[in-house]
Design a protein around this motif. Structure first.
Motif, short mmCIF file in Angstrom:
data_model
loop_
_atom_site.label_atom_id
_atom_site.label_comp_id
_atom_site.label_asym_id
_atom_site.label_seq_id
_atom_site.Cartn_x
_atom_site.Cartn_y
_atom_site.Cartn_z
N CYS A 1 -135.06 60.09 -110.18
CA CYS A 1 -134.06 59.04 -109.95
C CYS A 1 -133.60 58.43 -111.27
O CYS A 1 -133.84 57.26 -111.56
N GLY A 2 -132.95 59.22 -112.09
CA GLY A 2 -132.33 58.76 -113.32
C GLY A 2 -130.87 59.13 -113.32
O GLY A 2 -130.44 60.06 -112.64
N GLY A 3 -130.06 58.43 -114.07
CA GLY A 3 -128.62 58.64 -114.06
C GLY A 3 -127.93 57.54 -113.29
O GLY A 3 -128.56 56.69 -112.64
N SER A 4 -126.62 57.53 -113.32
CA SER A 4 -125.86 56.41 -112.76
C SER A 4 -125.77 56.41 -111.24
O SER A 4 -125.31 55.43 -110.65
N PHE A 5 -126.20 57.50 -110.56
CA PHE A 5 -126.35 57.43 -109.11
C PHE A 5 -127.50 56.50 -108.73
O PHE A 5 -127.57 56.01 -107.61
N PHE A 6 -128.44 56.29 -109.66
CA PHE A 6 -129.65 55.52 -109.38
C PHE A 6 -129.80 54.40 -110.40
O PHE A 6 -130.69 54.45 -111.26
N PRO A 7 -128.99 53.37 -110.35
CA PRO A 7 -129.05 52.34 -111.39
C PRO A 7 -130.31 51.50 -111.35
O PRO A 7 -130.67 50.88 -112.34
N THR A 8 -131.00 51.46 -110.22
CA THR A 8 -132.22 50.65 -110.11
C THR A 8 -133.39 51.47 -109.59
O THR A 8 -134.22 50.97 -108.84
N GLY A 9 -133.45 52.74 -109.96
CA GLY A 9 -134.50 53.60 -109.43
C GLY A 9 -134.01 54.31 -108.18
O GLY A 9 -132.85 54.67 -108.06
N CYS A 10 -134.90 54.51 -107.21
CA CYS A 10 -134.54 55.29 -106.02
C CYS A 10 -133.92 54.46 -104.90
O CYS A 10 -133.87 54.89 -103.76
N SER A 11 -133.48 53.25 -105.20
CA SER A 11 -132.82 52.43 -104.19
C SER A 11 -131.77 51.56 -104.86
O SER A 11 -131.77 51.38 -106.07
N GLY A 12 -130.86 51.06 -104.04
CA GLY A 12 -129.83 50.17 -104.56
C GLY A 12 -128.70 50.94 -105.21
O GLY A 12 -128.66 52.17 -105.21
N GLY A 13 -127.73 50.21 -105.76
CA GLY A 13 -126.60 50.85 -106.41
C GLY A 13 -125.45 51.11 -105.46
O GLY A 13 -125.44 50.69 -104.30
N GLU A 14 -124.46 51.82 -105.98
CA GLU A 14 -123.25 52.10 -105.19
C GLU A 14 -123.50 53.12 -104.09
O GLU A 14 -122.74 53.19 -103.12
N TYR A 15 -124.54 53.94 -104.24
CA TYR A 15 -124.81 55.01 -103.28
C TYR A 15 -126.24 54.94 -102.77
O TYR A 15 -127.18 54.64 -103.51
N ALA A 16 -126.39 55.24 -101.48
CA ALA A 16 -127.70 55.52 -100.89
C ALA A 16 -127.83 57.04 -100.81
O ALA A 16 -126.84 57.75 -100.68
N PHE A 17 -129.04 57.53 -100.90
CA PHE A 17 -129.20 58.99 -100.83
C PHE A 17 -130.27 59.38 -99.82
O PHE A 17 -131.17 58.61 -99.50
N ASP A 18 -130.12 60.61 -99.31
CA ASP A 18 -131.06 61.17 -98.35
C ASP A 18 -131.30 62.63 -98.70
O ASP A 18 -130.41 63.34 -99.18
N PHE A 19 -132.54 63.09 -98.44
CA PHE A 19 -132.82 64.52 -98.46
C PHE A 19 -132.29 65.15 -97.18
O PHE A 19 -132.37 64.56 -96.11
N ASN A 20 -131.76 66.35 -97.28
CA ASN A 20 -131.46 67.15 -96.10
C ASN A 20 -132.65 68.06 -95.82
O ASN A 20 -133.46 68.32 -96.71
N PRO A 21 -132.78 68.56 -94.60
CA PRO A 21 -133.92 69.44 -94.30
C PRO A 21 -133.93 70.65 -95.23
O PRO A 21 -132.88 71.20 -95.58
N ALA A 22 -135.12 71.06 -95.64
CA ALA A 22 -135.25 72.26 -96.46
C ALA A 22 -134.80 73.47 -95.65
O ALA A 22 -134.86 73.48 -94.42
N PRO A 23 -134.31 74.52 -96.33
CA PRO A 23 -133.81 75.70 -95.60
C PRO A 23 -134.92 76.40 -94.83
O PRO A 23 -136.07 76.43 -95.27
#
Length: 235
Positions: A103-125
């Protein structure tokens, strides 16, 4: 670099099931590399951003097979590797696909939560066989604007990976979980030349990058009534 981990219970919503099964003593790990399918592009402020990964096996790699339940049936760790990890192979055990994101980079400004975007894992293939030299594309992460349209700017992140994970019990009946990482990870050196980025329409400024990193395990679950379900912290 600070690390953040989640318990098995906290991962239940993003988990897939492993099917317990036998692994050949002669099997060896499939090997390969990961890359972003479309590393750069543009997006609207309300767009959901999909991150596709490409797994390409080495030419000399053994085949990697995953059944419809998510159990790795070939190309996973051998019996001796599983036993060396402290798992009692005379009891029920399983091997499946998991993974993490740094969780580094501007998608994650405060670690793995918060910021302009929320993120989710999709099921593994699941339900595939990949032979040496072949590639598989799959949807791995989803970034969704949180709290309204995302602010204009350039959003990026660097590292994510899929892993082969074995689980079971040790000789004392305690839960054991072991991760194998035969495919490496994307952009491990955190360089913008290999990152995943999207330019959100309406501006060209760079969103400030955080100073912290975090890891999150995802894409795995547990199956088999013979296994006692216990919470465990995955570092």
């Amino acid at each position: 670099m600070s690390l953040k981990s989640l318990t098995l219970g906290a991962l239940a919503g993003a988990a897939m099931l492993f099917a317990a099964g036998a692994v050949s003593a002669q099997s060896s790990l499939a090997t390969g590399r990961l890359s972003f399918v479309q590393p750069n592009g543009t997006a609207g402020p309300n767009d959901v951003i999909h991150v596709y990964l490409r797994l390409t096996l080495d030419e000399s790699s053994v085949a990697l097979s995953v059944d419809e339940f998510g159990a790795v049936t070939s190309g996973g760790p051998s019996l001796s590797e599983i036993a060396d990890a402290g798992i009692d192979v005379n009891q029920s055990y399983g091997v499946g696909i998991g993974g993490y994101v740094g969780c580094g980079g501007s998608f994650f400004p405060t670690g793995c939560s918060g910021g302009e975007y929320a993120f989710d894992f999709n099921p593994a293939p699941v339900n595939f066989t990949l032979n040496g030299g072949e590639s598989l594309d799959f949807l791995w992460l989803t970034f969704t604007p949180s709290g309204g349209p995302a602010a204009p700017g350039i959003y990026n992140f660097y590292e994510t990976a899929i892993t082969l994970d074995a689980y079971g019990q040790d000789a004392n009946g305690d839960f054991v979980f072991r991760t194998f990482s035969p495919f490496g990870a994307t952009c491990t050196h955190g360089d913008n030349s290999c990152d995943f980025s999207r330019t959100v329409a309406g501006g060209g400024g760079v969103v400030p990058e955080p100073a912290t990193w975090a890891l999150m395990i995802g894409g795995f679950g547990l199956a088999g009534s013979a296994l006692r379900r216990r919470r465990a912290v995955l570092a």
